[in-house]
Write a protein that holds these residues in place. Structure first.
Motif, short mmCIF file in Angstrom:
data_model
loop_
_atom_site.label_atom_id
_atom_site.label_comp_id
_atom_site.label_asym_id
_atom_site.label_seq_id
_atom_site.Cartn_x
_atom_site.Cartn_y
_atom_site.Cartn_z
N LYS A 73 8.23 4.80 -1.23
CA LYS A 73 9.02 4.44 -2.37
C LYS A 73 9.07 3.02 -2.40
N TRP A 74 9.07 2.26 -1.51
CA TRP A 74 9.27 0.72 -1.47
C TRP A 74 8.17 -0.12 -1.53
N LYS A 104 20.35 -3.42 -1.81
CA LYS A 104 19.78 -3.14 -0.42
C LYS A 104 18.40 -2.75 -0.69
N VAL A 105 17.64 -2.99 0.74
CA VAL A 105 16.40 -2.57 0.82
C VAL A 105 16.29 -2.20 2.15
N PRO A 106 14.90 -1.60 2.55
CA PRO A 106 14.84 -1.18 3.66
C PRO A 106 14.61 -2.33 4.86
N ALA A 107 15.28 -2.29 5.81
CA ALA A 107 15.16 -3.35 6.84
C ALA A 107 13.70 -4.05 7.35
N PHE A 108 12.85 -3.21 6.96
CA PHE A 108 11.33 -3.47 7.65
C PHE A 108 11.02 -4.42 6.45
N PHE A 128 11.22 0.15 -8.32
CA PHE A 128 11.22 -1.06 -7.55
C PHE A 128 10.51 -0.78 -6.17
N VAL A 129 9.47 -1.90 -6.08
CA VAL A 129 8.58 -1.89 -4.93
C VAL A 129 8.10 -3.16 -4.66
N CYS A 130 7.95 -3.26 -3.33
CA CYS A 130 7.35 -4.67 -2.55
C CYS A 130 5.71 -4.66 -2.86
N HIS A 131 5.16 -5.63 -3.45
CA HIS A 131 3.74 -5.77 -3.91
C HIS A 131 2.94 -6.72 -2.94
N ASP A 132 3.73 -7.49 -2.02
CA ASP A 132 3.33 -8.31 -1.46
C ASP A 132 3.76 -8.08 0.27
N TYR A 133 3.27 -7.07 0.96
CA TYR A 133 3.78 -6.89 2.30
C TYR A 133 2.63 -7.10 3.38
N GLY A 134 1.66 -8.10 3.04
CA GLY A 134 0.76 -8.23 4.31
C GLY A 134 1.04 -9.39 5.05
N LEU A 146 18.90 0.99 5.44
CA LEU A 146 19.05 -0.11 4.20
C LEU A 146 20.02 -1.27 4.58
N VAL A 147 19.47 -2.34 4.20
CA VAL A 147 20.41 -3.59 4.62
C VAL A 147 20.41 -4.38 3.22
#
Length: 153
Positions: A73-74, A104-108, A128-134, A146-147
């Protein structure tokens, strides 16, 4: 993209065929619209292993289910990756105003820069998503709670 990156006419022609408008760049990568499907992007790795890491994170987490937050989802979905990891095709995200970012977003998701996030359309709704998680580090486990986001430029 620099023409010298493509030693043959065929390679350059193929790049010109698949790459659309340049959308952005970061540390070690450039991002282009995918001309065959404008709902996708092509990320081109020039140094490092961000594409490979993003691909691995997506494939590891895309089926996970969590109590507070489900990783898929994120995360912007990764569609395919080239053999060497130089090219990554990912679902394209779109910018939203900063005031629409979640509190809030997931802590990871540790790299909470505005530019690393956007929205995709999922079942007719914006997601809503993260597109740069490399560059995410999952070495200490995946914390799904969630933090507070504490967004940065």
């Amino acid at each position: 993209m620099d023409r010298t990156m493509f030693p043959t006419t065929a390679a350059w022609d193929l790049w010109q065929f698949v790459a659309g408008e340049k959308l952005g760049e970061g540390i070690g990568r450039e991002v282009y619209e995918f001309s065959g499907d404008k709902s996708m992007v092509i990320k081109v790795e020039s140094s490092g292993f961000q594409n490979i890491k993003e691909w691995e994170i997506w494939n590891e987490m895309k089926h996970w289910k969590g109590k507070l937050a489900e990783p898929p989802k994120w995360l912007a979905p990764c569609i395919s990756i080239s053999t060497c990891g130089i090219y990554l095709v990912q679902e394209r995200t779109y910018s939203i105003p900063k005031e629409e970012y979640p509190e809030k977003v997931p802590a990871f998701l540790l790299d909470r820069k505005y530019g690393n996030f956007g929205v995709i359309m999922k079942d007719g709704k914006r997601q809503f998503v993260c597109h740069d998680y490399g560059m995410q580090s999952l070495c200490n486990g995946v914390k799904m709670n969630l933090v507070n986001a504490e967004w940065t430029e």
